[in-house]
Design an enzyme around this catalytic site. Sequence first.
Site, PDB file in Angstrom:
ATOM      1  N   ARG A   1      -3.622 -80.344  -3.929  1.00 61.31           N
ATOM      2  CA  ARG A   1      -2.421 -81.186  -3.996  1.00 61.31           C
ATOM      3  C   ARG A   1      -1.523 -80.746  -5.149  1.00 61.31           C
ATOM      4  O   ARG A   1      -0.318 -80.986  -5.109  1.00 61.31           O
ATOM      5  CB  ARG A   1      -2.834 -82.665  -4.097  1.00 61.31           C
TER       6      ARG A   1
ATOM      7  N   LYS B   1     -17.951 -77.003  -8.207  1.00 62.53           N
ATOM      8  CA  LYS B   1     -18.620 -77.483  -7.002  1.00 62.53           C
ATOM      9  C   LYS B   1     -20.085 -77.044  -7.026  1.00 62.53           C
ATOM     10  O   LYS B   1     -20.375 -75.929  -7.465  1.00 62.53           O
ATOM     11  CB  LYS B   1     -17.982 -76.853  -5.753  1.00 62.53           C
TER      12      LYS B   1
ATOM     13  N   ASP C   1     -10.465 -72.018   2.049  1.00 63.02           N
ATOM     14  CA  ASP C   1      -9.545 -72.972   1.427  1.00 63.02           C
ATOM     15  C   ASP C   1      -8.093 -72.482   1.451  1.00 63.02           C
ATOM     16  O   ASP C   1      -7.203 -73.156   0.957  1.00 63.02           O
ATOM     17  CB  ASP C   1     -10.005 -73.301  -0.002  1.00 63.02           C
TER      18      ASP C   1
HETATM   19  N1  BES Z   1     -10.834 -77.672  -0.683  1.00 68.80           N
HETATM   20  C1  BES Z   1     -11.371 -78.942  -1.016  1.00 68.80           C
HETATM   21  C2  BES Z   1     -11.461 -79.888   0.172  1.00 68.80           C
HETATM   22  C3  BES Z   1     -12.433 -79.556   1.261  1.00 68.80           C
HETATM   23  C4  BES Z   1     -13.790 -79.572   0.999  1.00 68.80           C
HETATM   24  C5  BES Z   1     -11.979 -79.343   2.529  1.00 68.80           C
HETATM   25  C6  BES Z   1     -14.678 -79.328   2.013  1.00 68.80           C
HETATM   26  C7  BES Z   1     -12.851 -79.102   3.547  1.00 68.80           C
HETATM   27  C8  BES Z   1     -14.211 -79.080   3.277  1.00 68.80           C
HETATM   28  C9  BES Z   1     -10.480 -79.623  -2.040  1.00 68.80           C
HETATM   29  O1  BES Z   1      -9.853 -78.794  -2.942  1.00 68.80           O
HETATM   30  C10 BES Z   1     -11.351 -80.566  -2.796  1.00 68.80           C
HETATM   31  O2  BES Z   1     -12.254 -80.108  -3.432  1.00 68.80           O
HETATM   32  N2  BES Z   1     -11.067 -81.853  -2.693  1.00 68.80           N
HETATM   33  C11 BES Z   1     -11.839 -82.854  -3.352  1.00 68.80           C
HETATM   34  C12 BES Z   1     -10.886 -83.853  -3.951  1.00 68.80           C
HETATM   35  C13 BES Z   1     -11.524 -84.846  -4.876  1.00 68.80           C
HETATM   36  C14 BES Z   1     -12.054 -84.147  -6.112  1.00 68.80           C
HETATM   37  C15 BES Z   1     -10.516 -85.895  -5.235  1.00 68.80           C
HETATM   38  C16 BES Z   1     -12.721 -83.535  -2.314  1.00 68.80           C
HETATM   39  O3  BES Z   1     -12.259 -83.779  -1.193  1.00 68.80           O
HETATM   40  O4  BES Z   1     -13.876 -83.794  -2.632  1.00 68.80           O
HETATM   41 ZN    ZN Z   2      -9.489 -76.875  -2.324  1.00 67.20          ZN
HETATM   42 MN    MN Z   3     -11.046 -78.337  -4.616  1.00 67.47          MN
END
Ligand code: BES
Ligand code: ZN
Ligand code: MN
Length: 461
Positions: A315, A241, A252
């Site tokens: 997931r 990230k 998280d």
């Molecule tokens: N923990 C994050 C989701 C998240 C980000 C929740 C910011 C709340 C605020 C999750 O693990 C993630 O990074 N999801 C990605 C999925 C994508 C790569 C398909 C997302 O939502 O960008």
């Molecule tokens: Zn996450």
């Molecule tokens: Mn993530």
Amino acid sequence: MTSLTFADADTPAIPVHVVPEAGLEAWQADAPAAWVTLSEAQGFSGKLGQTLILPGQDGAIDAVLAGYGTEAARARKRFALASVAAKLPAGTYRLAGLDEVATLAEESLGWLLSGYKFTRYAGKPADGALLQADPRLDAPRLEAIAAGEVLTRDLINTPANDMGPEELEAAAQTLADRTGATCHVIRDGDLLAENLPLIHTVGRASPRRPRLIDLRWGGTGPKLTLVGKGVCFDTGGLNLKPGGSMALMKKDMGGSATVLGLAQMIVDTKLPVQLRVLIPAVENAVSGAAFRPGDVLTARNGLTVEINNTDAEGRLVLADALALAAEDAPDLIVSMATLTGAARVAVGPDLAPYYTTDPAHAAALSAAAHDVRDPVWQLPFHAPYEDMIEPGIADLDNAPSGGFAGSITAALFLRRFTGGLGYMHFDIYGWQPSAAPARPKGGVGQGARALLAALPKILNL
Ligand code: BES
Ligand code: ZN
Ligand code: MN
């Protein structure tokens, strides 16, 4: 840990007269002349949150006037009286003028929660305005709800250096010890790779061992299993990230914090269920041992998953935990997870999006959410999007390209692991971005209070 409780019933309490704008004249008609004069001189109009201290002859506080605004204003700001509580000097108060018991209960809970402060590293708990519970309220129930919410907030607010998989396990163990649960933990090295391969794979890059935490309470009643995402820090993995997106990722594990808080509420309010909580606790880290884009993994239930983004880790760990949950055939599985940025974009930080295919469950939850001021919003398990999570090379794709319906495709992915059982999923944010009444900036529970209120209906208790 802050403990938020009501004042003793026999302490003398200062009345807080709750006056809506439309009720100002009625209040004035009954009030002592000096109070009317003072309130007019100070411009008290009953505007929401307006607070006026009414002194007696000796200068001590005789009473407080709390503006309760209009219905439209209250719809824009829940727990309005919590902002009044925050303005009052230390002392014992009681609410006067709220007739409806449900409103009284929610405002009283908001008052309790206004006393929350995260003081692990600095500061001390505010010795603020204590509320005496109205005799019409179920005070122990409201205290149990406040305590569950405090647990959730403290767990989320604790930074990742002090809240890794091991510390999350310790928090679960502490809850288990106090409430008589069994706590069984499978740690990496202890057959985690064989039994829960996705949890192992996501967590193996970190020196802090991944694990599956399994709590159980009760021997009779319907079986309810709560599954919470426990990613103690999410760097994104090799799909790292950017700094701005990583900044808040101590939260998280918000899903696991919320199911632990909810479990505590369920147990302390003695809901007659066989309760199980499953938490995959991992750190999504970067190292030579990290899983990679393009890897194909096999989940506990045999489904294969192509990794198209190591940042879609939630997931994966939930998939194994859900498969394990399903083997026990509970009456209902509920998952809670800070799963997608797409959910945040769709509904913002205040609403918890949730998924269910059972219209009766949705109706019960949405009514309860409104009653207890814990807003949720239903999104669909839209079957036509199932195609989007099928990459061809494996059964499932953890990160469909295209950028469409990110929260829905994540929910559909999770549902593949629930064995067709009754299932409800919450894609929560878990964080209050700026202070609001009863909610300082920081970790916050979402959906737990609504679920607690809806569960008797959902489970036919
Ligand atoms: N923990 C994050 C989701 C998240 C980000 C929740 C910011 C709340 C605020 C999750 O693990 C993630 O990074 N999801 C990605 C999925 C994508 C790569 C398909 C997302 O939502 O960008
Ligand atoms: Zn996450
Ligand atoms: Mn993530």
